[in-house]
Design a protein around this motif. Sequence first.
Motif, mmCIF file in Angstrom:
data_model
loop_
_atom_site.group_PDB
_atom_site.id
_atom_site.type_symbol
_atom_site.label_atom_id
_atom_site.label_comp_id
_atom_site.label_asym_id
_atom_site.label_seq_id
_atom_site.Cartn_x
_atom_site.Cartn_y
_atom_site.Cartn_z
ATOM 1 N N MET A 260 53.529 59.282 98.036
ATOM 2 C CA MET A 260 54.410 60.078 96.985
ATOM 3 C C MET A 260 54.070 61.463 97.094
ATOM 4 O O MET A 260 54.682 62.323 96.581
ATOM 5 C CB MET A 260 54.128 59.332 95.624
ATOM 6 N N GLU A 263 54.398 64.712 94.028
ATOM 7 C CA GLU A 263 55.328 63.940 93.031
ATOM 8 C C GLU A 263 54.334 63.034 92.032
ATOM 9 O O GLU A 263 54.361 62.978 90.953
ATOM 10 C CB GLU A 263 56.290 63.068 93.614
ATOM 11 N N ALA A 264 53.373 62.657 92.714
ATOM 12 C CA ALA A 264 52.451 61.656 91.798
ATOM 13 C C ALA A 264 51.741 62.771 90.616
ATOM 14 O O ALA A 264 51.108 62.023 89.768
ATOM 15 C CB ALA A 264 50.973 61.187 92.775
ATOM 16 N N LYS A 267 53.737 62.539 87.493
ATOM 17 C CA LYS A 267 54.005 61.289 86.764
ATOM 18 C C LYS A 267 52.935 60.335 86.401
ATOM 19 O O LYS A 267 51.643 60.752 86.742
ATOM 20 C CB LYS A 267 54.644 60.195 87.708
ATOM 21 N N GLN A 271 52.926 54.840 86.831
ATOM 22 C CA GLN A 271 54.300 55.031 87.801
ATOM 23 C C GLN A 271 54.044 55.428 89.149
ATOM 24 O O GLN A 271 54.659 55.721 89.934
ATOM 25 C CB GLN A 271 55.200 55.570 87.089
ATOM 26 N N VAL A 272 52.518 55.491 89.314
ATOM 27 C CA VAL A 272 51.879 56.175 90.618
ATOM 28 C C VAL A 272 51.218 54.937 91.346
ATOM 29 O O VAL A 272 51.579 54.701 92.525
ATOM 30 C CB VAL A 272 50.934 57.239 90.299
ATOM 31 N N HIS A 273 50.279 54.408 90.830
ATOM 32 C CA HIS A 273 49.287 53.218 91.285
ATOM 33 C C HIS A 273 50.042 52.036 91.808
ATOM 34 O O HIS A 273 50.810 51.811 90.996
ATOM 35 C CB HIS A 273 48.118 53.119 90.561
ATOM 36 N N ASP A 274 49.792 51.449 92.904
ATOM 37 C CA ASP A 274 50.467 50.222 93.445
ATOM 38 C C ASP A 274 49.939 48.999 93.085
ATOM 39 O O ASP A 274 48.584 48.714 93.251
ATOM 40 C CB ASP A 274 50.587 50.256 94.990
ATOM 41 N N ASN A 291 53.159 53.578 96.956
ATOM 42 C CA ASN A 291 53.193 55.343 96.567
ATOM 43 C C ASN A 291 52.012 56.053 97.052
ATOM 44 O O ASN A 291 52.029 57.125 97.461
ATOM 45 C CB ASN A 291 53.205 55.129 94.835
ATOM 46 N N ALA A 292 50.947 55.256 97.237
ATOM 47 C CA ALA A 292 49.837 55.762 98.014
ATOM 48 C C ALA A 292 50.005 56.021 99.299
ATOM 49 O O ALA A 292 49.204 56.462 100.086
ATOM 50 C CB ALA A 292 48.407 54.697 97.619
#
Length: 391
Positions: A260, A263-264, A267, A271-274, A291-292
């Motif tokens: 990401m 963009e991370a 947010k 909404q970022v970490h998987d 996202n990572a």
Amino acid sequence: MRYYTAGESHGQGLVAIVEDVPAGLKISEEQINVDLARRQAGYGRGGRMKIEHDTVQVISGVRFGRTIGSPVAMLVANRDWANWTDRMAPFGEPPLDLAREVTPRPGHADLVGALKTNTDDCRNILERSSARTTAPRVAAAGIAREFLADLGVEIFSYVTGIGSAVMREDDPFMNPSRYTPLEIETSEVRCPDAEASEAMKREIDRAIKDKDSLGGTFRVIVRGLLPGVGGYAVPAERLTSTIGGALFSIPAIKGVEFGMGFEAARKPGSQVHDPILLDRTKAEFTRASNNAGGLEGGMTTGMPLVVTAAMKPIPTLMQPLQTVDLDTLEVAQASKERSDVCAVPACAVVAEGEVAFAIADAYMRKFGSDNMADIKAAIKAYKQRLNTVSR
């Protein structure tokens, strides 16, 4: 596994030496030449590509198609050397009519390199800082790519933007299984989005008309990675560090993002970490998203590696910018070299090789480096242990 290169843009040739190559690795001269050709292709390339038809000559380290455990040395000859023999001769006196390069180009290494090395001829700098010197990098990367391919790891790239023309915002790069190298290579700009590809070509056509240059962005994808490759305890072993550094070593790269990316920062963590999942049918951990970009704590997660890089426009302009003449210290126009208008698709191929080296080195740190049989045995044992843990 690491490499060194030598050679100048208009010298006799470009040399690469790859060290710490395990014995027993099958090497394809044909595949290395395919990658060299891919580096030379792409919409917006210049006149030099009509002269050079790069092929590799392997000088040492390979016998009957397999590595023997010693350094692999390679040569990529410069066809244009025939036109530069007097101006780039290693010995003898310079020609009386030799024209020195004294009008450095903004955005290039010309001026600061001349200041650093105490020379009054920018030719000494631009010959080595030229993007032409990425050819031996691609040749050398053929070793790393063959190594990873033998272990089931695939690397490819695609262009995501050139100038103001970009792929659609819903590009599902978090699920890179959608794209295949075959699909990408059918595009002249190496973008899998047909509509965006046409827009990128229009941008390049406009730049040609305006005697300008263009940069852009591209994405490198690596599939088939094992989890836990890389390191977290030593900063220099974090793959975010080694891959980022490798990509920034390519001329004109100005930004690198993983997954990401920036963009991370905009947010919340939710909404970022998987989220971590357990696939009981395969007895392995996986993620609900990517996202990572396939890296956590500097190590592979087992998800596809996704890294995006930004390339600035090429500094050589057919309508040059203002500079200073190093002889007279008066205002002048920057020098012009035979150059490309856009080399983003080619740069993406170079980046594949840099990423391949970083990952190959990390694999060898974890699983050994003497020979392919021992490396594969170590990987098999590691997979068995992971399956036991996930059960």
